[in-house]
Every structure is written in structure tokens, then in C-alpha cells.
Design an enzyme around this catalytic site. Structure first.
Site, short mmCIF file in Angstrom:
data_model
loop_
_atom_site.label_atom_id
_atom_site.label_comp_id
_atom_site.label_asym_id
_atom_site.label_seq_id
_atom_site.Cartn_x
_atom_site.Cartn_y
_atom_site.Cartn_z
N ALA A 174 4.56 4.01 2.95
CA ALA A 174 4.06 2.84 2.26
C ALA A 174 4.25 1.63 3.31
O ALA A 174 4.74 1.85 4.23
CB ALA A 174 4.97 2.70 0.98
N LYS A 175 3.58 0.57 3.06
CA LYS A 175 3.97 -0.37 3.94
C LYS A 175 3.59 -1.61 2.84
O LYS A 175 2.61 -1.86 2.04
CB LYS A 175 2.93 -0.56 5.06
N GLY A 176 4.13 -2.86 3.36
CA GLY A 176 3.95 -4.13 2.47
C GLY A 176 3.53 -5.24 3.65
O GLY A 176 3.67 -5.10 4.84
N VAL A 200 0.71 -1.10 0.01
CA VAL A 200 0.01 0.00 -0.14
C VAL A 200 0.90 1.20 -0.12
O VAL A 200 1.77 1.22 0.82
CB VAL A 200 -0.91 0.02 1.17
N ASP A 256 10.21 -5.20 8.50
CA ASP A 256 9.30 -4.92 9.74
C ASP A 256 9.17 -6.48 10.18
O ASP A 256 9.99 -7.11 9.95
CB ASP A 256 7.92 -4.43 8.83
#
Ligand code: NAD
Length: 424
Positions: A113-115, A68, A154
Site C-alpha cells: 500500500a502507499k499513502g 492506495v 515516507d
């Protein structure tokens, strides 16, 4: 295997709604106009991929993954990749937005952002993890890029996965591109000081806040929840500045010593005990719940989300909370914390030392030149202190708690940049 819709999480706030609740308060105080509000409240892009991976037993499993991108207004988007069995889109959306605000608070030129990939990294072999990481990278090769979107580790991922990601991306592009990802091993373009950067930032934030509250570190006590990367480093560096750490904890429980825990010794114990405090002797064993409400000056939650909630906030005795973890305080607990007059250095400020040194890693990769550890620490400390002062000044100006002040600083910066760049 049947596809199971993830069950709604009970007793846990929806992380996206929790983020939006704070965003809404800050937006209202700032008088954010509707156009900018609508731009910032929704992610720019949400990519869902399904990647087939051959498992060690020869069978192919399909993993669902997300990336995202909340915003690219300030620059290329930046954010970690979470490998976990219960990761879900709303969580990734919230974490992506948090990254936008975090980068804006510390004034680094990144969007957020992040995944995430739904998988259980602890039950997968190294080979399966490598194939999954490479497959996820391939699926997102057009999304990632050193000037587009820069991932990082993460939960469930670390330097090993970042090395595979960098390698896979580089193979696909036909040249070595270090700057596509941060949190890499040192030999592969990682930065000195990255490992301890988040804990160091927590310590710097704690010192800055104690100074504002007129607390003398050498006469203050603290407890740290979580003794992983962030918690152990924060504990060590705070202890070095004279703070007496009365309690520490991890998944195995909490450990308390009236005379203060010897942090160096506890870290050594943990390192020789598969990374866990289980069985740690030089302290009395208490529960994680007791640790959070113990009588100390400073509470540092550095483990997981939603540990300070309406269930325990009434009993919290600390004067200062420094949020090492992301989202440790539930939105519903905010009001009671404020009524009690507890100062909170919020996650988007207190744990931003990590993304700051990730930014330094990217800068060094692009320059092709390695900085010394002193240079990294000095610059990170300056950024953390300046950011703390900016947020503190906003809290005074708008007469709001530090958390809302941090959102105000961040949203104001992103909104102003958007105004200059313009929409369609
Ligand atoms: P980690 O996996 O190294 O450590 C987590 C620690 O928390 C472990 O000691 C674990 O045993 C403990 N823990 C887990 N569940 C617990 C529970 N219910 N009660 C008490 N302890 C518990 O992770 P980390 O990198 O230290 O990250 C901790 C938090 O900080 C996370 O919220 C993460 O998102 C956030 N964070 C990390 C970084 C970073 O650079 N590592 C940067 C920003 C934010």
C-alpha cells in the site's frame, strides 16, 4: 484558491507505467495467466480523501490525500505515507505496487500500500502538521488497522507523524494499538535498528553482489548519491567493510576525495550543519551529474527517482549499481545497463531492509516484547542474504537481469498465493 490540475511531469517517466513495464516482462516470462495478471495489475482499493484543516492563521484549508492498497493477497497491506506538494495518484499507485513486490521478495507476510497528501511539509508549522496527520488518520480509520493496512513514514513524514497517527487511531478505537503503524519513536513501540535498517540492507546487498562478481570490498571503490538516512548509513557501513567511498552527495552538490571520504567525519559535519553537506571542506566539489558517471566500482543511488536515465546511462562506469532509492533507474535505461553488463541490485530488493525491520516492529508490538539490537540486525541480515540468493538464483534460471528476476520471484509468490486463496 483555484484548484490546479498537476502538470504532466516532463522528462520523467510515469512511475506507474515504469513499474508496469517491468511487471509485464516478468509476467510474460512466468507465463502468468490472464486472470492473475488482471488481478495483480490493478490496485485493490484506491481511497481519495479531502480533509479540512485549520491553519495557524485561522483559515481552513482542504488537503487532498490518498491511500492506495495494491494487494492484500499475502497479508495486511503495508506502505508509507508521503507528504509532498507534487504527490499524485499514479505515483502512489506505483509505490503501492512496489511495496507488494518488495514484501514478496523478502518473503514477509504483507501486501502493498502507499499513502500521500498534497501539502508542503516544509512550510507548515508543527501544529498544522499534527492537525493534518490526525485529520488524515480519522478519514482513513476504517482503512488502517494492525490486521488490515499498516502505514509507515515516507518522504515528508517521520516518527513524529507516526506517533500522532498511532495516537489518533488509538483514541478512535478506545485502546492503545501500537501495531497500527511502524516507524514510531522508540519509546512508543518503535524497533531498535529501524533507523539504520535500509542503509544496512543496502550494504548487505552490496556485499552479496560483490561476492558474486568476485570483487574484494577492501579493493573496491564506491560513490553514494544522497546523504540522508539511507545514503549516510549505507556509506558508513560499506566503509566499515573496507570499501573506499570516493564521493558522496546531497541536494547541495557532490563531494569527491581521491583518498576516500572520511564518512564518520562527513556525517558529523552534516549533523552539525542542518542535515546538509553544503560547505563540506575535506573534498573537492563536483556536480551530482559527474558523481553518477565517475570511475568507481559501485554506484549507490540513494536519493530520488529517475537519476539514471537514457541521458547518462551510456557514461556510467560502475560495474555494480545498488539501488538504495526507490525507482532511481528509469525503465528506458534498463536495456543499456544490461548491454553494458552492469549488475543492478534493484530497489525492491536492495532497499527492503527498511520494510523488513518495520515488519519486526509490528511483530514486537503484537508480542508486547522488545528485541535486542543484535537480534534485529542478525535476523534482518539473514532475510536480506536469503532474498538476494533467491533473486540471484532466478536470474540464473531464467537468464534475466536481477531486476526482472526480483519481479519474477515476487509475482510468482503473490500469484501462487492467489491461486490457493482463490477469487470469486
Ligand atoms: P532522506 O530525506 O533522509 O535523504 C535524502 C537525501 O537525498 C538527502 O541527503 C538529500 O539532500 C538528497 N537529495 C535529494 N535530492 C537530491 C538530488 N537531486 N541529488 C542528490 N541528492 C539529493 O531520505 P531517505 O530516507 O534517505 O530516502 C532516500 C531514498 O530511499 C528515497 O527514494 C526513499 O523512498 C528510499 N527509501 C527509504 C527508506 C527508508 O527507510 N528511509 C526505505 C526504502 C526506500
Amino acid at each position: 484558491m483555484l484548484y490546479k490540475e498537476p502538470a504532466p511531469i516532463k522528462d520523467r517517466e510515469n512511475p506507474f507505467e515504469s513499474m508496469m513495464s517491468r511487471f509485464n516482462i516478468a509476467a510474460e516470462i512466468l507465463g502468468l495467466d490472464e486472470e492473475v495478471y488482471n488481478v495483480l495489475k490493478t490496485p485493490t482499493r484506491q481511497v481519495i480523501v479531502n480533509v479540512p484543516v485549520t491553519m495557524d492563521d485561522g483559515k481552513v484549508r482542504v488537503f487532498e490525500g490518498y491511500r492506495v492498497i495494491h494487494s492484500t493477497i499475502l497479508g495486511p497491506s503495508k506502505g508509507g505515507i508521503r507528504f509532498a506538494p507534487d504527490v499524485f495518484l499514479d505515483e502512489v499507485k506505483a509505490l503501492a505496487a512496489w511495496m507488494t513486490w518488495k514484501c514478496a521478495v523478502v518473503d514477509i507476510p504483507y501486501g502493498g500500500a502507499k499513502g500521500g497528501v498534497i501539502c508542503d511539509p516544509f512550510s507548515m508549522s508543527a501544529g498544522e502538521m499534527e492537525r493534518l496527520t490526525r485529520a488524515y488518520t480519522q478519514a482513513l480509520v476504517d482503512t488502517f488497522g494492525p490486521d488490515q493496512d499498516i502505514p509507515a513514514p515516507d518522504m515528508g513524514t517521520g516518527p513524529r507523524e507516526m506517533a500522532w497517527l498511532m495516537d489518533e487511531y488509538s483514541r478512535m478505537k478506545g485502546s492503545t494499538i501500537h501495531a497500527v503503524v511502524t516507524g514510531k519513536p522508540l519509546v512508543l513501540g518503535g524497533s531498535l535498528g529501524r533507523v539504520e535498517a535500509t542503509g544496512r540492507g543496502v550494504m548487505v546487498s552490496a556485499m552479496a553482489a560483490m561476492d558474486k562478481l568476485g570483487m574484494d570490498p577492501a579493493k573496491s571503490t564506491a560513490v553514494i548519491q544522497g546523504f540522508g538516512n539511507v545514503g549516510a548509513w549505507a556509506a558508513k557501513l560499506m566503509a566499515e567493510r573496507g570499501v573506499k567511498i570516493l564521493g558522496i552527495s546531497d541536494v547541495s552538490g557532490a563531494y569527491w576525495n581521491d583518498n576516500g571520504i572520511d564518512i564518520e567525519e562527513a556525517i558529523e559535519y552534516k549533523n552539525n550543519n542542518k542535515g546538509r553537506l553544503e560547505g563540506y571542506k575535506n573534498a573537492e566539489k563536483i556536480s551530482n551529474d559527474e558523481l553518477l558517471i565517475s570511475k568507481v566500482d559501485v554506484l549507490v543511488p540513494a536519493a530520488v527517482e529517475d537519476v539514471i536515465t537514457i541521458k547518462n546511462v551510456d557514461q556510467i562506469q560502475a560495474r555494480l549499481i545498488v539501488e538504495g532509492a526507490n525507482g532511481p533507474t528509469s525503465y528506458k535505461a534498463d536495456n543499456i545497463i544490461n548491454e553494458k553488463g552492469i549488475m543492478v541490485v534493484p530497489d525492491i530488493l536492495a532497499n527492503s531492509g527498511g520494510v523488513t525491520v518495520s515488519y519486526f516492529e509490528w511483530v514486537q508490538n503484537r508480542m508486547g516484547f522488545k528485541w535486542t539490537l543484535d537480534r534485529v540486525n542478525e535476523r534482518a541480515e539473514r532475510i536480506m542474504n536469503e532474498s538476494f540468493e533467491r533473486v540471484y538464483a532466478a536470474s540464473q534460471k531464467y537468464n534475466v537481469p536481477m531486476r526482472i528476476a526480483a519481479y519474477i520471484v515476487a509475482i510468482d509468490k503473490v500469484a501462487m498465493t492467489y491461486k490457493y486463496r482463490g477469487g470469486f
